[in-house]
Design a protein around this motif. Structure first.
Motif, short mmCIF file in Angstrom:
data_model
loop_
_atom_site.label_atom_id
_atom_site.label_comp_id
_atom_site.label_asym_id
_atom_site.label_seq_id
_atom_site.Cartn_x
_atom_site.Cartn_y
_atom_site.Cartn_z
N ALA A 252 4.98 -4.16 11.15
CA ALA A 252 3.92 -4.49 10.21
C ALA A 252 2.77 -5.18 10.92
O ALA A 252 1.58 -4.93 10.62
CB ALA A 252 4.47 -5.39 9.09
N GLY A 253 3.09 -6.07 11.88
CA GLY A 253 2.03 -6.75 12.63
C GLY A 253 1.21 -5.78 13.46
O GLY A 253 -0.02 -5.87 13.52
N ILE A 254 1.90 -4.83 14.12
CA ILE A 254 1.19 -3.84 14.93
C ILE A 254 0.30 -2.97 14.05
O ILE A 254 -0.86 -2.68 14.39
CB ILE A 254 2.18 -2.98 15.72
CG1 ILE A 254 2.92 -3.84 16.76
CG2 ILE A 254 1.48 -1.80 16.40
CD1 ILE A 254 4.05 -3.12 17.46
N GLY A 255 0.87 -2.55 12.90
CA GLY A 255 0.09 -1.72 11.99
C GLY A 255 -1.14 -2.46 11.46
O GLY A 255 -2.23 -1.89 11.39
N GLY A 256 -0.96 -3.72 11.11
CA GLY A 256 -2.10 -4.49 10.61
C GLY A 256 -3.16 -4.68 11.67
O GLY A 256 -4.37 -4.60 11.39
N TYR A 257 -2.73 -4.94 12.90
CA TYR A 257 -3.69 -5.11 14.00
C TYR A 257 -4.48 -3.83 14.24
O TYR A 257 -5.70 -3.86 14.44
CB TYR A 257 -2.95 -5.53 15.26
CG TYR A 257 -3.84 -5.57 16.50
CD1 TYR A 257 -4.72 -6.62 16.71
CD2 TYR A 257 -3.77 -4.53 17.42
CE1 TYR A 257 -5.53 -6.64 17.83
CE2 TYR A 257 -4.59 -4.54 18.55
CZ TYR A 257 -5.46 -5.60 18.75
OH TYR A 257 -6.26 -5.62 19.86
N THR A 260 -7.00 -3.32 11.41
CA THR A 260 -8.09 -4.30 11.51
C THR A 260 -9.04 -3.95 12.66
O THR A 260 -10.26 -4.02 12.53
CB THR A 260 -7.53 -5.71 11.72
OG1 THR A 260 -6.65 -6.02 10.66
CG2 THR A 260 -8.64 -6.74 11.78
N ARG A 261 -8.47 -3.55 13.79
CA ARG A 261 -9.30 -3.19 14.94
C ARG A 261 -10.14 -1.97 14.65
O ARG A 261 -11.31 -1.90 15.02
CB ARG A 261 -8.41 -2.93 16.15
CG ARG A 261 -9.19 -2.66 17.43
CD ARG A 261 -8.24 -2.42 18.57
NE ARG A 261 -8.97 -2.16 19.80
CZ ARG A 261 -8.41 -1.81 20.96
NH1 ARG A 261 -7.09 -1.68 21.02
NH2 ARG A 261 -9.15 -1.58 22.03
N GLY A 262 -9.52 -0.99 13.95
CA GLY A 262 -10.27 0.21 13.63
C GLY A 262 -11.41 -0.06 12.66
O GLY A 262 -12.49 0.50 12.76
N ALA A 263 -11.17 -0.99 11.70
CA ALA A 263 -12.22 -1.28 10.72
C ALA A 263 -13.36 -2.07 11.34
O ALA A 263 -14.50 -2.03 10.88
CB ALA A 263 -11.61 -2.07 9.56
#
Length: 273
Positions: A252-257, A260-263
């Motif tokens: 979940a942390g990797i997915g959120g990062y 966020t980076r893409g946005a």
């Protein structure tokens, strides 16, 4: 029950991958040694009359005895960490024509410290009418924990004593013959009831070490242990849930990062023509 715990780990790992629907399978899966569907094996054909002379049987076996109404009958069986034992008793009563009224029968279960353990559910005391041929009793204990505080009465791994007797009947019926059949099965409850410690040794009254026992006979500890030995107490399927939670948290942390980076990246503007 090392084999059982290994299988539990596989089931819980599957639950992590396929969703919570797999979890009830584990909760309702009995231990192989105590499976209600397993064919019962023959146990002792006599019962003790005190705690010290209790007849030993293993879970899954059926112990029988013939006695006289008014006698106290004792048996003992082992229960290990994570198990929730259910003790059943079937009493074949004397001929109804020879009886003078109803009778009340009861089973009580005690742990290795001879503390009476309450039943979570089950009919541990039941009245039988004069014309009844049999009476059925049952007692489901709380799950066995690996350890407990000194002031607590939680069931602990070790020996469990079963006592059967009649608690009420006409005085004229005392001494009449009856037959009893006792059994015990367990459901594995696993890490839901695990604790943060373990006993130094299971509660097995009168147990001796192998060094103290004769070389050609098994020690009392081994004679009163489950067939595959006592669990160490440190393992619990709670470790699987902890590891699975850690993995899911990391994903979940990797997915959120990543999201966020893409946005946060600026959009590319096409070059002017």
């Amino acid at each position: 029950m090392r084999t059982v715990r290994a299988r539990s780990a596989v089931v819980l790992a599957g639950a992590t991958l396929f969703g919570p629907a797999a979890v009830p399978v584990l909760a309702d899966t009995p231990a192989p040694s105590g499976s209600a569907s397993a064919e019962a094996t023959a146990g002792p054909t006599e019962a003790g009359t005190t705690f010290r002379t209790a007849a030993f049987f293993r879970q899954g076996q059926r112990a029988t005895a013939e006695a006289s109404t008014g006698d106290y009958l004792y048996w003992v069986f082992p229960a290990d960490t994570g198990q929730r034992p259910t003790v059943t008793a079937s009493v074949t009563l004397p001929e109804s024509a020879a009886r003078h009224g109803a009778s009340t029968w009861r089973i009580d279960v005690y742990d290795g410290l001879r503390r009476r353990q309450p039943c979570m559910y089950g009919m541990q005391s039941r009245a039988a009418a004069q014309e009844a041929a049999t009476v059925e009793l049952a007692c489901t204990l709380r799950p066995v924990r690996p350890w407990a505080d000194t002031w607590d009465d939680d069931p602990l791994p070790g020996s469990y004593f079963v006592r059967l007797t009649v608690t009420g009947l006409p005085e004229e019926d005392l001494g009449q013959p009856f037959t009893a059949e006792i059994g015990a099965t367990s459901v594995e409850k696993g890490g839901a009831y695990a604790g943060g410690g373990s006993l130094a040794a299971p509660l097995v009254p009168g147990a001796t070490t192998e060094e103290a026992a004769p070389a050609d006979t098994p020690s009392a500890v081994e004679a009163r242990a489950p067939e595959d030995g006592w669990s160490s107490g440190w393992w619990s399927d709670r470790w699987i849930w902890t590891a699975a939670g850690g993995v899911l948290g990391a994903l979940a942390g990797i997915g959120g990062y990543t999201l966020t980076r893409g946005a946060g990246r600026p959009s590319r503007v096409p070059p002017a023509v």
